[in-house]
Scaffold this motif. Structure first.
Motif, short mmCIF file in Angstrom:
data_model
loop_
_atom_site.label_atom_id
_atom_site.label_comp_id
_atom_site.label_asym_id
_atom_site.label_seq_id
_atom_site.Cartn_x
_atom_site.Cartn_y
_atom_site.Cartn_z
N GLY A 185 -1.24 3.40 -8.82
CA GLY A 185 -1.32 2.49 -7.68
C GLY A 185 -0.71 3.05 -6.42
N VAL A 186 0.48 3.66 -6.55
CA VAL A 186 1.11 4.20 -5.34
C VAL A 186 0.42 5.47 -4.87
N LYS A 187 -0.19 6.22 -5.78
CA LYS A 187 -0.94 7.40 -5.35
C LYS A 187 -2.16 6.96 -4.53
N ARG A 188 -2.82 5.92 -4.96
CA ARG A 188 -3.94 5.37 -4.18
C ARG A 188 -3.47 4.95 -2.80
N PHE A 189 -2.32 4.30 -2.75
CA PHE A 189 -1.76 3.87 -1.47
C PHE A 189 -1.41 5.07 -0.60
N ASN A 190 -0.71 6.04 -1.16
CA ASN A 190 -0.30 7.21 -0.39
C ASN A 190 -1.51 7.93 0.22
N GLU A 191 -2.56 8.06 -0.57
CA GLU A 191 -3.76 8.74 -0.08
C GLU A 191 -4.46 7.92 0.99
N ALA A 192 -4.51 6.60 0.81
CA ALA A 192 -5.12 5.73 1.81
C ALA A 192 -4.33 5.77 3.11
N LEU A 193 -3.00 5.78 2.99
CA LEU A 193 -2.14 5.84 4.17
C LEU A 193 -2.37 7.15 4.94
N ALA A 194 -2.45 8.24 4.21
CA ALA A 194 -2.62 9.56 4.85
C ALA A 194 -3.95 9.67 5.59
N LYS A 195 -4.97 9.01 5.06
CA LYS A 195 -6.31 9.14 5.64
C LYS A 195 -6.57 8.15 6.77
N ASN A 196 -5.73 7.12 6.88
CA ASN A 196 -6.02 6.04 7.83
C ASN A 196 -5.67 6.48 9.26
N THR A 197 -6.63 6.39 10.14
CA THR A 197 -6.43 6.83 11.53
C THR A 197 -5.81 5.74 12.40
N ARG A 198 -5.63 4.56 11.86
CA ARG A 198 -5.04 3.47 12.65
C ARG A 198 -3.52 3.55 12.69
N VAL A 199 -2.93 4.42 11.87
CA VAL A 199 -1.48 4.50 11.81
C VAL A 199 -1.00 5.95 11.93
N SER A 200 0.24 6.09 12.38
CA SER A 200 0.97 7.35 12.27
C SER A 200 2.01 7.13 11.18
N ALA A 201 2.04 8.01 10.18
CA ALA A 201 2.84 7.69 8.99
C ALA A 201 3.44 8.93 8.35
N GLU A 211 17.92 6.17 -7.99
CA GLU A 211 17.39 7.41 -8.53
C GLU A 211 16.42 8.05 -7.54
N HIS A 212 15.42 8.77 -8.02
CA HIS A 212 14.55 9.55 -7.15
C HIS A 212 13.27 8.77 -6.88
N ASP A 213 13.04 8.46 -5.61
CA ASP A 213 11.85 7.71 -5.24
C ASP A 213 11.51 8.05 -3.80
N GLY A 214 10.84 7.16 -3.12
CA GLY A 214 10.48 7.42 -1.73
C GLY A 214 10.00 6.17 -1.03
N MET A 215 10.10 6.18 0.29
CA MET A 215 9.61 5.09 1.13
C MET A 215 8.56 5.65 2.09
N ALA A 216 7.49 4.91 2.26
CA ALA A 216 6.49 5.25 3.28
C ALA A 216 6.78 4.41 4.51
N ILE A 217 6.61 5.02 5.67
CA ILE A 217 6.81 4.30 6.92
C ILE A 217 5.64 4.64 7.85
N ALA A 218 5.07 3.62 8.45
CA ALA A 218 3.91 3.80 9.32
C ALA A 218 4.06 2.93 10.57
N VAL A 219 3.54 3.42 11.67
CA VAL A 219 3.47 2.64 12.90
C VAL A 219 2.00 2.51 13.26
N VAL A 220 1.57 1.30 13.53
CA VAL A 220 0.17 1.06 13.90
C VAL A 220 -0.07 1.56 15.31
N ASN A 221 -1.12 2.35 15.48
CA ASN A 221 -1.43 2.95 16.78
C ASN A 221 -2.00 1.91 17.76
#
Length: 221
Positions: A185-201, A211-221
């Motif tokens: 699920g998060v891989k689908r999200f990460n890939e969708a986020l990377a491809k989306n041109t409406r945001v800088s992320a 433990e070891h994880d990560g946060m995604a951060i995006a700003v809508v253009n």
């Protein structure tokens, strides 16, 4: 990885910057007593969310995933007196605990909890014209993260900050053979986020008590 070291450094940072008052400590305790999973953000992460909301001048925040209200309180405290935070929770029992914690934090005047599957509630929010929001925090079940992101975009405006937690999963996102639905699920999200041109992320790794994880951060253009 030296988890003991990471946790010690996390505590060091928390002691300096992520002070938990009695309300926040009580929120964690109430979750333990109600057998709610201990999967809230850490104190450091809560402080980060609060700072990002303040930096963005957020007046309207949407949170997907309330749990016991811990992150809700951090975010709610970033809002002005006339602000508004709408938080969505699947489980009524969790929402009941969260509401009591939000009341104790004195935030019940600006925080609203809605109960139900987020993918049912989000279209209602959009149909009712309740957007846009200045900040959206996604921290719920991982399988539909990509769909949550699409709804977040529909409820955004230029400058909206979208944050999603738990998107690295201890590095399991690198394992193409992993069958864990949360990782998929998060891989689908990460890939969708990377491809989306409406945001800088971007995504940044997180280590510490969670433990070891990560946060995604995006700003809508």
């Amino acid at each position: 990885m030296d988890q003991e070291l990471f946790e010690s450094v996390d505590k060091y940072i928390s002691d300096l910057f992520g002070y938990e008052d009695e309300v926040l400590k009580g929120t964690i305790k109430s979750m333990e007593e109600a057998n709610i999973p201990a999967i809230s953000v850490s104190a450091n992460q809560g402080k980060l969310l609060q700072l990002l909301a303040r930096m963005n001048g957020a007046k309207r925040i949407l949170e997907i995933g309330t749990l016991g209200g811990y992150s809700t309180i951090w975010l709610g405290r970033a809002l002005p007196y006339d602000g508004y935070l709408l938080t969505l929770e699947l489980e009524q029992a969790h929402a009941d605990v969260a509401l009591q914690n939000i009341i104790k934090a004195g935030l019940d005047g600006i925080v609203e909890i809605r109960v139900g599957p987020a993918l049912d509630v989000l279209p209602e929010i959009a149909a009712n014209g309740e957007g846009p929001f200045d900040m959206i925090f996604i921290d719920a079940d991982k399988q539909p993260y990509a769909e949550y992101f699409e709804w977040a975009l529909k409820l955004s405006k230029p400058g909206t900050v979208i944050i999603a937690d738990n998107v690295i999963r201890e590095g399991k996102v690198l394992d193409d053979s992993c069958s864990d639905d949360r990782v998929i699920g998060v891989k689908r999200f990460n890939e969708a986020l990377a491809k989306n041109t409406r945001v800088s992320a971007t995504i940044f790794q997180t280590i510490g008590t969670k433990e070891h994880d990560g946060m995604a951060i995006a700003v809508v253009n």
